[in-house]
Scaffold this motif. Structure first.
Motif, mmCIF file in Angstrom:
data_model
loop_
_atom_site.group_PDB
_atom_site.id
_atom_site.type_symbol
_atom_site.label_atom_id
_atom_site.label_comp_id
_atom_site.label_asym_id
_atom_site.label_seq_id
_atom_site.Cartn_x
_atom_site.Cartn_y
_atom_site.Cartn_z
ATOM 1 N N LEU A 88 0.812 -1.211 0.000
ATOM 2 C CA LEU A 88 0.000 0.000 0.000
ATOM 3 C C LEU A 88 0.849 1.265 0.000
ATOM 4 C CD1 LEU A 88 -2.742 -1.031 2.589
ATOM 5 C CD2 LEU A 88 -2.874 -1.092 0.091
ATOM 6 N N ASP A 92 -4.780 4.859 -1.565
ATOM 7 C CA ASP A 92 -5.132 3.697 -2.383
ATOM 8 C C ASP A 92 -6.642 3.551 -2.429
ATOM 9 O OD1 ASP A 92 -2.553 2.215 -2.997
ATOM 10 O OD2 ASP A 92 -2.388 2.373 -0.818
ATOM 11 N N GLU A 93 -7.169 3.352 -3.626
ATOM 12 C CA GLU A 93 -8.593 3.020 -3.714
ATOM 13 C C GLU A 93 -8.786 1.608 -3.197
ATOM 14 O OE1 GLU A 93 -11.242 4.034 -6.817
ATOM 15 O OE2 GLU A 93 -9.805 5.447 -7.691
ATOM 16 N N ASP A 95 -9.919 -2.227 -2.973
ATOM 17 C CA ASP A 95 -9.801 -3.324 -3.930
ATOM 18 C C ASP A 95 -11.184 -3.761 -4.400
ATOM 19 O OD1 ASP A 95 -7.513 -4.435 -1.531
ATOM 20 O OD2 ASP A 95 -6.926 -3.559 -3.451
#
Length: 172
Positions: A88, A92-93, A95
């Motif tokens: 990461l 972060d978008e 998952d």
């Protein structure tokens, strides 16, 4: 992380700062009473718009985001040494299969020792369980006092753990 956010808002004199910060507490099915009490105390102390949602995590975030659809990003306390933290970054978008939001990870590069230095240096209140030998908190069925802190029949407080790689030794 809340204290970091509040300091940042104050430092930048954010004129559009929220009156109350939207927050979610994903409660373990077997939550420690001390954790519940600590979270509720923080909610009051910092005037949070706190929603308490029972886990598991994915379903809890779905409920939280359906109640607060305007939220597009959430600060989380993931660090590189946490499970699934190695790949990461700062942002972060989520998952696939998770509700969509941007994860903001301001302490991703912090080591265990740095977290404790910050908390103690600034004088930030933390859950009493950390003074009883716990170093990573989940629920009562998967969290135990860290054996690396055991001295005879007693346990040292979490901040005395000398090897941060042993932080999760008290988790099943």
């Amino acid at each position: 992380m809340l204290v970091l956010l509040l300091a940042s808002i104050h430092y930048h004199k954010a004129e559009y700062a929220p009156q109350r910060i939207h927050s979610v507490y994903v409660q373990s099915a077997n939550a420690f009473e001390e954790v519940d009490e600590f979270v509720m105390e923080c909610g009051e102390q910092y005037s949070l718009d706190l929603i308490r949602v029972p886990g598991p995590m994915k379903a809890a975030f779905e409920k939280f985001l359906s109640a607060r659809p305007q939220i597009k990003a959430i600060m989380v306390g993931t660090r590189r040494t946490d499970p699934n933290g190695a790949g990461l970054g700062d942002f972060d978008e989520t998952d696939g299969g998770w509700p969509r939001f941007m994860r903001i990870q301001p302490v991703i590069e912090w080591q265990y020792e740095e977290v404790w230095f910050f908390l103690r240096e600034v004088g930030i209140k933390y859950c009493v369980l950390y003074d009883l030998g716990y170093t990573s908190l989940g629920g009562t069925t998967d969290t135990f006092k860290n054996p690396a802190l055991r001295v005879g029949e007693e346990y040292l407080p979490a901040h005395e753990l000398e090897d941060g790689t042993k932080e999760r030794m008290g988790r099943a």
